[in-house]
Design an enzyme around this catalytic site. Structure first.
Site, PDB file in Angstrom:
ATOM      1  N   ASP A  12      -8.318   4.021   1.060  1.00  0.00           N
ATOM      2  CA  ASP A  12      -7.300   4.455   2.020  1.00  0.00           C
ATOM      3  C   ASP A  12      -7.993   4.980   3.270  1.00  0.00           C
ATOM      4  O   ASP A  12      -8.720   5.978   3.209  1.00  0.00           O
ATOM      5  CB  ASP A  12      -6.468   5.556   1.346  1.00  0.00           C
ATOM      6  CG  ASP A  12      -5.339   6.049   2.238  1.00  0.00           C
ATOM      7  OD1 ASP A  12      -5.343   5.741   3.449  1.00  0.00           O
ATOM      8  OD2 ASP A  12      -4.470   6.754   1.719  1.00  0.00           O
ATOM      9  N   CYS A  36      -1.250   0.746   7.399  1.00  0.00           N
ATOM     10  CA  CYS A  36      -2.686   0.435   7.571  1.00  0.00           C
ATOM     11  C   CYS A  36      -3.096  -0.790   6.754  1.00  0.00           C
ATOM     12  O   CYS A  36      -3.257  -1.889   7.281  1.00  0.00           O
ATOM     13  CB  CYS A  36      -3.555   1.634   7.173  1.00  0.00           C
ATOM     14  SG  CYS A  36      -3.266   3.118   8.159  1.00  0.00           S
ATOM     15  N   ARG A  37      -3.292  -0.600   5.434  1.00  0.00           N
ATOM     16  CA  ARG A  37      -3.911  -1.660   4.633  1.00  0.00           C
ATOM     17  C   ARG A  37      -3.018  -2.873   4.410  1.00  0.00           C
ATOM     18  O   ARG A  37      -3.465  -4.010   4.571  1.00  0.00           O
ATOM     19  CB  ARG A  37      -4.356  -1.081   3.278  1.00  0.00           C
ATOM     20  CG  ARG A  37      -5.490  -0.091   3.397  1.00  0.00           C
ATOM     21  CD  ARG A  37      -5.679   0.701   2.119  1.00  0.00           C
ATOM     22  NE  ARG A  37      -4.544   1.583   1.864  1.00  0.00           N
ATOM     23  CZ  ARG A  37      -4.362   2.302   0.780  1.00  0.00           C
ATOM     24  NH1 ARG A  37      -5.262   2.243  -0.193  1.00  0.00           N
ATOM     25  NH2 ARG A  37      -3.317   3.081   0.650  1.00  0.00           N
ATOM     26  N   SER A  38      -1.749  -2.646   4.033  1.00  0.00           N
ATOM     27  CA  SER A  38      -0.927  -3.830   3.713  1.00  0.00           C
ATOM     28  C   SER A  38      -0.535  -4.641   4.949  1.00  0.00           C
ATOM     29  O   SER A  38      -0.501  -5.877   4.860  1.00  0.00           O
ATOM     30  CB  SER A  38       0.281  -3.481   2.836  1.00  0.00           C
ATOM     31  OG  SER A  38       1.153  -2.563   3.458  1.00  0.00           O
ATOM     32  N   CYS A  48       0.867  -1.187   0.000  1.00  0.00           N
ATOM     33  CA  CYS A  48       0.000   0.000   0.000  1.00  0.00           C
ATOM     34  C   CYS A  48       0.900   1.232   0.000  1.00  0.00           C
ATOM     35  O   CYS A  48       2.102   1.125  -0.287  1.00  0.00           O
ATOM     36  CB  CYS A  48      -0.970  -0.016   1.176  1.00  0.00           C
ATOM     37  SG  CYS A  48      -0.181   0.037   2.809  1.00  0.00           S
ATOM     38  N   ASN A 108       2.344   1.475   4.241  1.00  0.00           N
ATOM     39  CA  ASN A 108       2.692   0.200   4.908  1.00  0.00           C
ATOM     40  C   ASN A 108       2.466   0.274   6.430  1.00  0.00           C
ATOM     41  O   ASN A 108       3.205  -0.331   7.202  1.00  0.00           O
ATOM     42  CB  ASN A 108       4.144  -0.229   4.585  1.00  0.00           C
ATOM     43  CG  ASN A 108       4.500  -1.655   5.025  1.00  0.00           C
ATOM     44  OD1 ASN A 108       5.637  -1.925   5.386  1.00  0.00           O
ATOM     45  ND2 ASN A 108       3.549  -2.564   5.019  1.00  0.00           N
TER      46      ASN A 108
HETATM   47  P1  4NP Z   1      -1.739   2.845   4.118  1.00  0.00           P
HETATM   48  O1  4NP Z   1      -2.373   4.191   4.718  1.00  0.00           O
HETATM   49  O2  4NP Z   1      -1.228   3.181   2.731  1.00  0.00           O
HETATM   50  O3  4NP Z   1      -2.913   1.913   4.063  1.00  0.00           O
HETATM   51  O4  4NP Z   1      -0.649   2.395   5.070  1.00  0.00           O
HETATM   52  C1  4NP Z   1      -1.703   5.409   4.693  1.00  0.00           C
HETATM   53  C2  4NP Z   1      -0.736   5.701   5.639  1.00  0.00           C
HETATM   54  C3  4NP Z   1      -0.107   6.923   5.621  1.00  0.00           C
HETATM   55  C4  4NP Z   1      -0.429   7.871   4.665  1.00  0.00           C
HETATM   56  C5  4NP Z   1      -1.392   7.571   3.712  1.00  0.00           C
HETATM   57  C6  4NP Z   1      -2.019   6.351   3.726  1.00  0.00           C
HETATM   58  N1  4NP Z   1       0.198   9.142   4.670  1.00  0.00           N
HETATM   59  O5  4NP Z   1      -0.129   9.977   3.808  1.00  0.00           O
HETATM   60  O6  4NP Z   1       1.096   9.395   5.513  1.00  0.00           O
END
Ligand code: 4NP
Length: 163
Positions: free
Chosen positions: A130, A17-19, A12, A15
């Site tokens: 997201d 939340c989702r992954s 994702c 790295n």
């Molecule tokens: P992820 O979520 O891609 O599912 O881990 C996010 C974590 C951080 C950010 C965006 C999405 N960020 O913009 O910092």
């Protein structure tokens, strides 16, 4: 018989939340199927925004409510991941563009798929949304999508690999 582990990398943006959720849910499903010796499972981000950080506490909380512990620390994906892993499983269309760009010069090209291709209830929406800037409910939605999709992904790999 080929007993090399099947290597699956979830990707994702951050790295955190989702992954990590997908990594932990998929590992849980693989273990429940008695196939943990046959798989190597990891996750990475297309960015280094959160490098070295543990999973987001909201993601960890929703996983725990569903009986799953998140592990690992955020790390950015590298070109060598694309050589090493058999399946690169991304969360959304932006991840797909970013990983494809990184894969341009990698031969043979790895199999890059979106997780929701394996969601029986995707209804044509292939993005895992997201949840980072949203509320608690967004994490619950992501958890449900990831659980359905991981079931479908494991069925797909078992059928491809005759497991
Ligand atoms: P992820 O979520 O891609 O599912 O881990 C996010 C974590 C951080 C950010 C965006 C999405 N960020 O913009 O910092």
């Amino acid at each position: 018989m080929n007993t090399d582990p099947i290597k699956v990398l979830f990707v994702c943006l951050g790295n955190i939340c989702r992954s990590p959720l997908a990594e932990a849910v998929f590992r849980h499903r693989v273990r429940a199927a008695g196939l943990e010796d046959r798989f190597e499972i990891d996750s990475a981000g297309t960015s280094d925004y959160h490098e070295g950080e543990p999973p987001d506490r909201r993601a960890a909380a929703v996983a725990r409510r569903h009986g799953i512990e998140l592990t690992g620390r955020s790390r950015p994906i590298t070109a060598s991941d694309l050589r090493r892993f058999d399946y690169i499983v991304v969360m959304d269309a932006q991840n797909l563009r970013d990983v494809r760009r990184l894969a341009e010069r990698v031969r043979p090209e790895p199999e890059i798929r979106r997780l929701r291709e394996f969601d029986a209830e995707s209804a044509g929406d292939l993005d895992v949304p997201d949840p980072y800037y949203g509320g608690e409910q967004g994490f619950e939605t992501v958890q449900r999508i990831v659980e359905r999709s991981c079931d479908g992904l494991l069925a797909h790999i078992r059928s491809e690999r005759s497991l």
